[in-house]
Design a protein around this motif. Structure first.
Motif, PDB file in Angstrom:
ATOM      1  N   SER A 274       3.930  -0.991 -10.286  1.00 22.76           N
ATOM      2  CA  SER A 274       2.741  -0.752 -11.089  1.00 22.76           C
ATOM      3  C   SER A 274       1.560  -0.492 -10.165  1.00 22.76           C
ATOM      4  CB  SER A 274       2.425  -1.968 -11.974  1.00 22.76           C
ATOM      5  OG  SER A 274       3.527  -2.333 -12.786  1.00 22.76           O
ATOM      6  N   VAL A 275       0.890   0.648 -10.357  1.00 28.18           N
ATOM      7  CA  VAL A 275      -0.297   0.953  -9.570  1.00 28.18           C
ATOM      8  C   VAL A 275      -1.439   0.064 -10.057  1.00 28.18           C
ATOM      9  CG1 VAL A 275      -1.981   2.718  -8.933  1.00 28.18           C
ATOM     10  CG2 VAL A 275       0.436   3.316  -9.177  1.00 28.18           C
ATOM     11  N   LEU A 276      -2.129  -0.591  -9.116  1.00 20.05           N
ATOM     12  CA  LEU A 276      -3.204  -1.510  -9.456  1.00 20.05           C
ATOM     13  C   LEU A 276      -4.565  -0.853  -9.253  1.00 20.05           C
ATOM     14  CD1 LEU A 276      -1.874  -4.707  -7.635  1.00 20.05           C
ATOM     15  CD2 LEU A 276      -1.682  -4.173 -10.069  1.00 20.05           C
TER      16      LEU A 276
ATOM     17  N   ARG B 231       0.852  -1.179   0.000  1.00 16.62           N
ATOM     18  CA  ARG B 231       0.000   0.000   0.000  1.00 16.62           C
ATOM     19  C   ARG B 231       0.892   1.234   0.000  1.00 16.62           C
ATOM     20  NH1 ARG B 231      -4.839  -0.252   3.228  1.00 16.62           N
ATOM     21  NH2 ARG B 231      -3.561  -1.205   4.855  1.00 16.62           N
ATOM     22  N   ARG B 232       0.683   2.117  -0.963  1.00 14.84           N
ATOM     23  CA  ARG B 232       1.446   3.351  -1.026  1.00 14.84           C
ATOM     24  C   ARG B 232       0.491   4.495  -1.325  1.00 14.84           C
ATOM     25  NH1 ARG B 232       6.304   2.343  -4.017  1.00 14.84           N
ATOM     26  NH2 ARG B 232       7.236   2.036  -1.969  1.00 14.84           N
TER      27      ARG B 232
ATOM     28  N   VAL C  87      -0.084  -1.158  -4.899  1.00 15.55           N
ATOM     29  CA  VAL C  87       1.016  -1.074  -5.861  1.00 15.55           C
ATOM     30  C   VAL C  87       1.698  -2.434  -5.938  1.00 15.55           C
ATOM     31  CG1 VAL C  87       3.237   0.012  -6.385  1.00 15.55           C
ATOM     32  CG2 VAL C  87       1.374   1.383  -5.412  1.00 15.55           C
ATOM     33  N   ALA C  88       1.855  -2.955  -7.157  1.00 11.50           N
ATOM     34  CA  ALA C  88       2.541  -4.221  -7.371  1.00 11.50           C
ATOM     35  C   ALA C  88       4.034  -3.970  -7.550  1.00 11.50           C
ATOM     36  CB  ALA C  88       1.976  -4.934  -8.595  1.00 11.50           C
ATOM     37  N   ILE C  89       4.856  -4.780  -6.870  1.00  8.79           N
ATOM     38  CA  ILE C  89       6.301  -4.747  -7.053  1.00  8.79           C
ATOM     39  C   ILE C  89       6.657  -5.841  -8.048  1.00  8.79           C
ATOM     40  CG2 ILE C  89       8.547  -4.824  -5.938  1.00  8.79           C
ATOM     41  CD1 ILE C  89       6.742  -2.561  -4.961  1.00  8.79           C
TER      42      ILE C  89
END
Length: 302
Positions: free
Chosen positions: A202-204, A187-188, A193-195
């Motif tokens: 990548s923002v999901l 969570r950002r 957000v996927a690492i």
């Protein structure tokens, strides 16, 4: 139709947590998360519990969980054993890690005689999903229609590290069409957000995800067994390979005449993926008791 059965996946090793988190205390009366899950299922109508554990942990589960619950529900243990494989396969001698939640679920087959719900031991799901699933299993589930309760992705994240989530897509009829396992989500700034493998991010979209809240009939077992054998043929010598239920369900959906109804909830999930999660979980459960959502003693005689 037989009464719905509650199945709990409780054989995990808790590698990120650093201990047997399934029975770690989070409540102010000695409860673990699994106590609240069983209580919520009981309130929804479930009267039979199958706990999937490791054989060496049976005494601990008796002491912390089963002995309290048995006056209210039938409790049965199913054992996940790394060596328990289909006849045509032999476990590599150095393998110690279990083969994933599909293998765990297959261990319950001798004890299941009706529709059943599957959940994780260390996830707090909220009350509503148990009633949703109980009603589905009683009135809709059949050998060609299974179910799952999905959660809003942002309601399943922790501020203490990354998590793996199975992102779900459904069709216009509300049936599952795709599950994508994303191994590292954080969570950002309030967003998931996927690492990625290369370190990029990548923002999901804040969509639906599976938290292993499934509803099946015994018809699922041959499909799971077939998919587990396929997995073993390709991965028997891979040291840490495991087959998890969301991945297997995607394989089954692609090749078998079934549907999975996606039911949603606005409940707030929480759990103890990391040791740092425990303080917040304990505070929230204490507040639930203060708000009379739960009694101080879950299993006092009614």
């Amino acid at each position: 139709m037989a009464e719905p059965i509650l199945v709990i996946l409780a054989a995990g090793l808790g590698s990120r947590y650093g201990g047997l988190k399934q029975i770690d205390t989070v409540g102010n009366n000695g409860e673990s998360i699994i106590d609240f899950s069983i209580y919520d299922a009981y309130q929804a109508g479930f009267r039979k519990l199958v706990l999937i554990i490791r054989k060496e942990h049976e005494q601990l589960f008796d002491q912390h969980i089963a002995n309290k619950v048995r006056p209210f529900m039938e409790v049965i243990y199913a054992y996940q054993d790394v060596k328990d494989l289909p006849d045509e396969f032999t476990c590599p001698p150095k393998r110690s890690k279990p083969w994933g939640t599909v293998q765990a679920l297959l261990a319950t087959q001798p004890y299941i005689d009706g529709p059943f719900m599957v959940i994780n031991a260390d996830d707090f799901y909220g009350k509503q999903p148990y009633k949703i699933m109980y009603d589905f299993l009683k009135s809709e589930a059949n050998d060609h229609l299974f179910g799952m309760v999905s959660y809003q992705l942002t309601k399943t994240l922790t501020d203490n590290g990354s998590v793996t989530r199975a992102i779900c897509q459904k069709d216009k009829e509300g049936n599952l069409v795709k599950i994508t396992e994303i191994p590292k989500i954080i969570r950002r700034n309030g967003q998931p957000v996927a690492i990625n493998d290369d370190g990029t991010e990548s923002v999901l979209e804040d969509g639906l995800c599976s938290m292993n809240f499934w509803g099946f009939t015994p018809a699922i077992y041959p499909y799971l067994q077939e998919d587990f054998c396929r997995f073993l043929k390709d991965n028997l010598t891979v040291p840490k390979a495991e087959l998890v239920i969301p991945v297997s369900m995607m394989n089954i959906l692609a090749h078998k005449p079934i549907k999975v109804k996606v039911m949603s909830t606005d409940a707030q999930w929480f759990g103890v993926t990391y040791p740092q999660d425990k303080e917040a979980v304990t505070a929230r459960i204490t507040q639930y008791k203060e708000d009379d959502i739960y009694p101080f003693d879950l299993w006092s005689i009614e």
